[in-house]
Motif scaffolding. Structure first.
Motif, short mmCIF file in Angstrom:
data_model
loop_
_atom_site.label_atom_id
_atom_site.label_comp_id
_atom_site.label_asym_id
_atom_site.label_seq_id
_atom_site.Cartn_x
_atom_site.Cartn_y
_atom_site.Cartn_z
N GLU A 1 0.87 -1.18 0.00
CA GLU A 1 0.00 0.00 0.00
C GLU A 1 0.90 1.23 0.00
O GLU A 1 1.73 1.39 0.89
CB GLU A 1 -0.89 -0.01 1.24
N ASP A 2 0.75 2.08 -1.00
CA ASP A 2 1.68 3.22 -1.09
C ASP A 2 1.16 4.49 -0.44
O ASP A 2 1.91 5.43 -0.24
CB ASP A 2 2.10 3.47 -2.54
N GLU A 3 -0.10 4.52 -0.11
CA GLU A 3 -0.63 5.74 0.54
C GLU A 3 -0.33 5.64 2.04
O GLU A 3 -0.88 4.79 2.74
CB GLU A 3 -2.12 5.85 0.28
N ALA A 4 0.55 6.54 2.52
CA ALA A 4 1.11 6.41 3.86
C ALA A 4 0.06 6.25 4.96
O ALA A 4 0.15 5.35 5.80
CB ALA A 4 2.00 7.61 4.16
N LEU A 5 -0.95 7.09 4.92
CA LEU A 5 -1.96 7.03 5.99
C LEU A 5 -2.70 5.71 6.00
O LEU A 5 -2.90 5.10 7.05
CB LEU A 5 -2.98 8.16 5.78
N LEU A 6 -3.10 5.26 4.82
CA LEU A 6 -3.83 4.00 4.73
C LEU A 6 -2.95 2.84 5.17
O LEU A 6 -3.38 1.92 5.86
CB LEU A 6 -4.31 3.75 3.29
N ALA A 7 -1.67 2.91 4.78
CA ALA A 7 -0.74 1.84 5.14
C ALA A 7 -0.59 1.73 6.65
O ALA A 7 -0.60 0.62 7.21
CB ALA A 7 0.61 2.09 4.48
N LEU A 8 -0.49 2.88 7.31
CA LEU A 8 -0.33 2.86 8.77
C LEU A 8 -1.57 2.29 9.44
O LEU A 8 -1.49 1.47 10.36
CB LEU A 8 -0.06 4.27 9.30
N ASP A 9 -2.73 2.72 8.97
CA ASP A 9 -3.99 2.26 9.56
C ASP A 9 -4.14 0.75 9.37
O ASP A 9 -4.49 0.02 10.29
CB ASP A 9 -5.16 3.01 8.92
N LEU A 10 -3.84 0.29 8.16
CA LEU A 10 -3.97 -1.14 7.88
C LEU A 10 -2.98 -1.96 8.70
O LEU A 10 -3.33 -3.01 9.23
CB LEU A 10 -3.76 -1.40 6.38
N ARG A 11 -1.75 -1.46 8.80
CA ARG A 11 -0.76 -2.22 9.56
C ARG A 11 -1.18 -2.34 11.03
O ARG A 11 -1.12 -3.42 11.61
CB ARG A 11 0.62 -1.57 9.47
N ASP A 12 -1.64 -1.22 11.60
CA ASP A 12 -2.09 -1.27 13.00
C ASP A 12 -3.26 -2.24 13.16
O ASP A 12 -3.32 -3.00 14.12
CB ASP A 12 -2.50 0.13 13.47
N LYS B 1 -11.73 0.99 -2.41
CA LYS B 1 -11.48 2.06 -1.45
C LYS B 1 -12.56 3.12 -1.60
O LYS B 1 -13.00 3.37 -2.71
CB LYS B 1 -10.12 2.71 -1.73
N PRO B 2 -12.97 3.79 -0.56
CA PRO B 2 -12.53 3.55 0.82
C PRO B 2 -13.20 2.32 1.40
O PRO B 2 -14.38 2.09 1.16
CB PRO B 2 -13.00 4.81 1.55
N SER B 3 -12.43 1.56 2.16
CA SER B 3 -13.00 0.34 2.73
C SER B 3 -12.75 0.32 4.23
O SER B 3 -11.87 0.99 4.74
CB SER B 3 -12.34 -0.87 2.08
#
Lengths: 192, 148
Positions: B37-48, B128-130
């Motif tokens: 996932e290249d969109e930083a915010l989405l990547a952080l949310d998904l990882r958490d 997205k958004p999902s």
């Protein structure tokens, strides 16, 4: 796009009214959203896929901070544009840095200044690099330990955003404050 | 750069409680998930969200070359693939993952891409958004189906 930002903003504020104790949270969220909206509205004023002028983008993102800093932020550098795909990660990075400066850095007390300047480095022929320097001068020796400055989320957001831009970040602490350098590839001769 | 899971990559990390009592459907305890996932915010949310569900995350990975490398070399139980990575499409990595018979889903803002319909017709696509919790539920189902 603008309307979507406005809608989201309204939704957050409406929801916050129903949740006791969420006003501060909602306010911080709305401010971050506003920075993003201001940055993206620059993209809407010009046609198509034209890149965005860096100085204009910085001015838009830092506008709320400039107002309350009384002219202590300076922005200087040669004219350069950055690709539109970088608007969001760039804005989030700058916004977090500015928020930190106000919460923990040189703007937490009076007398500090922030200088943002940049140069353009041509690394060979393939990639044009932007080197952007963020220099805080607190006007007095600082005692803030680097680790305590940023909350976990802000730091992670900056790191992830810099990664999204294929950039690099280096952070140094001088006697007078934070000195941060971002190296960002802003134009490539043909996408990889 | 992706952190590669060790040889004991499927070793269970200490599962943390889920926020909304949705644990049953979304528990990924002990699983390794590749996150592209290249969109930083989405990547952080998904990882958490993945880590809260007990998973170990490889990534987030932000470019196609890195995704291809991870698809070849990392060990993982399932993958979330953002389709558009800085203007490039993730499909080369998807081919490799499909070839390894590892389940994955596409996470995309343009779900109607013809490539998704034809070549990857059987792969679930989340638009997205999902809701990250919904994504986790689908991942869990994919992994369970593969395991049975």
């Amino acid at each position: 796009m603008k309307n979507l930002f406005a809608l989201t903003r309204g939704m957050i504020r409406m929801a916050a009214r129903q949740e006791p104790g969420s006003a501060d949270f909602a306010q911080r969220l709305v401010e971050r959203l506003d920075a993003l909206a201001a940055a993206h509205s620059l993209g809407l004023e010009t046609e198509g896929t034209e890149p965005i002028d860096l100085a204009e983008l910085l001015t838009a993102v830092l506008q709320p901070f400039s107002r309350s800093s009384g002219g202590r932020i300076s922005i200087a550098g040669p004219r350069i544009s950055i690709p539109r795909r970088m608007i969001t990660p760039f804005t989030l990075t700058i916004y977090e840095l500015a928020t930190n400066a106000f919460k923990h850095g040189c703007f937490a007390s009076s007398g500090g200044t922030l200088a943002i300047d940049w140069s353009v480095l041509d690394e060979g022929a393939a990639v044009t690099m932007l080197e952007l320097r963020w220099t805080e001068d607190c006007g007095a020796p600082v005692a803030t330990p680097p680790d305590s400055r940023s909350d976990g989320f802000g730091q992670r957001l900056i790191d992830a955003s810099v990664a999204q831009m294929n950039g690099r970040r280096s952070t140094a602490w001088t006697a007078s404050g934070l000195q941060l350098t971002l190296g960002l590839p802003v134009a490539e001769a043909g996408e990889r | 750069m992706a952190e590669r899971p060790s040889e004991q990559g499927t070793r269970s990390p200490q599962p943390r409680p889920l926020p909304d009592g949705d644990a049953g459907s979304a528990s990924l305890a002990g699983l390794v998930i590749l996150l592209v996932e290249d969109e930083a915010l989405l990547a952080l949310d998904l990882r958490d969200t993945l880590e809260e569900a007990g998973a170990t995350v490889v990534g987030p990975i932000v470019s196609v070359p890195e995704a291809v490398r991870a698809a070849q070399e990392a060990s993982f139980d399932a993958a979330i693939l953002d389709v558009d990575l800085q203007g490039d499409e993730v499909f080369p990595a998807a081919q490799i993952i499909a070839g390894r018979d590892i389940p994955f889903l596409f996470h995309t803002a343009h779900g109607e891409a013809s490539h998704l319909r034809s070549v990857f017709a059987d792969v679930p696509t989340c638009s997205k958004p999902s809701d990250p919790m919904k994504l986790l539920g689908i991942l869990g189902t994919l992994i369970r189906d593969r395991g049975s």
